[in-house]
Design a protein around this motif. Sequence first.
Motif, PDB file in Angstrom:
ATOM      1  N   GLU A 148      49.768  20.503  55.487  1.00  0.00           N
ATOM      2  CA  GLU A 148      50.674  19.575  54.815  1.00  0.00           C
ATOM      3  C   GLU A 148      50.097  19.079  53.492  1.00  0.00           C
ATOM      4  O   GLU A 148      50.836  18.871  52.526  1.00  0.00           O
ATOM      5  CB  GLU A 148      50.992  18.397  55.743  1.00  0.00           C
ATOM      6  CG  GLU A 148      51.897  18.798  56.903  1.00  0.00           C
ATOM      7  CD  GLU A 148      52.120  17.667  57.883  1.00  0.00           C
ATOM      8  OE1 GLU A 148      51.550  16.572  57.673  1.00  0.00           O
ATOM      9  OE2 GLU A 148      52.864  17.871  58.856  1.00  0.00           O
ATOM     10  N   SER A 168      55.779  20.817  68.370  1.00  0.00           N
ATOM     11  CA  SER A 168      55.697  19.986  67.164  1.00  0.00           C
ATOM     12  C   SER A 168      55.827  18.509  67.528  1.00  0.00           C
ATOM     13  O   SER A 168      55.111  17.661  67.015  1.00  0.00           O
ATOM     14  CB  SER A 168      56.797  20.394  66.191  1.00  0.00           C
ATOM     15  OG  SER A 168      56.715  19.626  65.024  1.00  0.00           O
ATOM     16  N   GLU A 215      62.400  19.678  60.442  1.00  0.00           N
ATOM     17  CA  GLU A 215      61.015  19.209  60.351  1.00  0.00           C
ATOM     18  C   GLU A 215      60.090  20.296  59.808  1.00  0.00           C
ATOM     19  O   GLU A 215      59.234  20.041  58.964  1.00  0.00           O
ATOM     20  CB  GLU A 215      60.539  18.757  61.735  1.00  0.00           C
ATOM     21  CG  GLU A 215      59.111  18.234  61.743  1.00  0.00           C
ATOM     22  CD  GLU A 215      58.589  17.986  63.149  1.00  0.00           C
ATOM     23  OE1 GLU A 215      57.386  17.712  63.270  1.00  0.00           O
ATOM     24  OE2 GLU A 215      59.383  18.076  64.106  1.00  0.00           O
ATOM     25  N   ILE A 268      52.773  28.465  58.165  1.00  0.00           N
ATOM     26  CA  ILE A 268      53.217  27.433  59.113  1.00  0.00           C
ATOM     27  C   ILE A 268      53.816  28.143  60.318  1.00  0.00           C
ATOM     28  O   ILE A 268      54.758  28.920  60.183  1.00  0.00           O
ATOM     29  CB  ILE A 268      54.270  26.503  58.482  1.00  0.00           C
ATOM     30  CG1 ILE A 268      53.634  25.698  57.336  1.00  0.00           C
ATOM     31  CG2 ILE A 268      54.855  25.561  59.532  1.00  0.00           C
ATOM     32  CD1 ILE A 268      54.612  24.808  56.605  1.00  0.00           C
ATOM     33  N   GLN A 325      47.245  21.110  61.063  1.00  0.00           N
ATOM     34  CA  GLN A 325      48.577  20.794  60.557  1.00  0.00           C
ATOM     35  C   GLN A 325      48.498  19.862  59.364  1.00  0.00           C
ATOM     36  O   GLN A 325      49.207  20.033  58.366  1.00  0.00           O
ATOM     37  CB  GLN A 325      49.407  20.148  61.666  1.00  0.00           C
ATOM     38  CG  GLN A 325      50.813  19.740  61.220  1.00  0.00           C
ATOM     39  CD  GLN A 325      51.597  19.125  62.361  1.00  0.00           C
ATOM     40  OE1 GLN A 325      51.677  19.700  63.436  1.00  0.00           O
ATOM     41  NE2 GLN A 325      52.173  17.965  62.143  1.00  0.00           N
ATOM     42  N   ARG A 357      58.070  20.401  56.263  1.00  0.00           N
ATOM     43  CA  ARG A 357      56.619  20.646  56.188  1.00  0.00           C
ATOM     44  C   ARG A 357      56.313  21.785  55.232  1.00  0.00           C
ATOM     45  O   ARG A 357      55.228  21.839  54.645  1.00  0.00           O
ATOM     46  CB  ARG A 357      56.076  20.973  57.579  1.00  0.00           C
ATOM     47  CG  ARG A 357      55.864  19.748  58.458  1.00  0.00           C
ATOM     48  CD  ARG A 357      55.566  20.137  59.890  1.00  0.00           C
ATOM     49  NE  ARG A 357      54.541  21.158  59.974  1.00  0.00           N
ATOM     50  CZ  ARG A 357      54.410  22.003  60.995  1.00  0.00           C
ATOM     51  NH1 ARG A 357      55.286  21.976  61.993  1.00  0.00           N
ATOM     52  NH2 ARG A 357      53.441  22.891  61.000  1.00  0.00           N
TER      53      ARG A 357
END
Length: 351
Positions: free
Chosen positions: A113, A6, A182, A174, A109, A186
């Motif tokens: 988001e 990440s 984090e 995810i 990603q 997200r």
Amino acid sequence: MSKSKSKNLGVIERNLLNRVKKALVSVFLIFLVGTLYYWLFEGYSLIDSIFFVGITISTVGYGMHEQLSTFGKIFTMLLILAGLSVVLYNVSYVTALLVEGELIKLMKQRRVERKVSKMKDHIIVVGAGNIGTQVINQLLRLNEHVVAIDNLVTEEELKEKIADGSKAKNVVFIRGDATSEEVLLRAGIKHARALVTTLPNDALNIFVALTAKNLNANIYIVSNISNLSNLTKFIYAGVDHPIATAEIAGLKIVEALTFLKKRENIIDVLNIQDKAFQVEIIDIKNTKLAGKKIEELRLKEKYNVYIIGLLKDKDLVLGPSKNEVLADDSKVVLFGEINGLSKFREEFLNS
């Protein structure tokens, strides 16, 4: 996705943005220097200067200007080299990211988001194993929006486990470690209604709960608990509803064996205020129930048992009339306290 991966994506994103900025600045400076040179030193008009720089660094070329000086020719060659160097250097960087798949991961990603940012009052499910998948399927059946988190299962593997493919769009996946703030951010932890953690390790479930409560004090947390001796730790961690899935499964199996009869099908056993209630289906055929009206049985008065439904072929009739005659080819759905059901069976089912 691990924490290190990440972080790597974050570094790649920053590097990519910096590279784009530098590329734009470099191209602008080359345009500016070239335009000023041709305009001030070669005597071209401003428009001709801009046009000549454009076709030069793009290597299109419409022929050399007749009035170009010897130094101007040298400057033009240097301009071509500078333009090609800037373009090729930055294109090679982006190509390397594409080949390694990092840019695709970054774009994916960002897509996730964007989806999560539009969600509110959704439910986060941590762990997409056997229990987690069942939870997700049941939530989808109720048309809930779900964000699933797992660092071992892939999105493709999760989609294969979803019973109703048409509702897969209601799941955002995810890949990451849910103990990381984090990753939970997200997943939209700030706007989520509830979090379900189904990890097989109690320590991980507790850590997920602590992290989630720290980010959203009002979120409702349901957690799988493997060892009942850890119950107080789950409560201290802020888990609102710990569920000992292994113990419950064992209890249901034993209850099914204990109450197993030839014509009975145990649906569920409920414990309410220290009393055990049971839902079961009984085949009327070859019992003393056949041909009797529901009213004649006086189930409520004698056994505190209720007929809540009748199964006729494939049809379920809820709340049948007290004047309903129990046919030989039907099945009756009963609800009542276990002791009352036992007395009922002794009178009507035992021969």
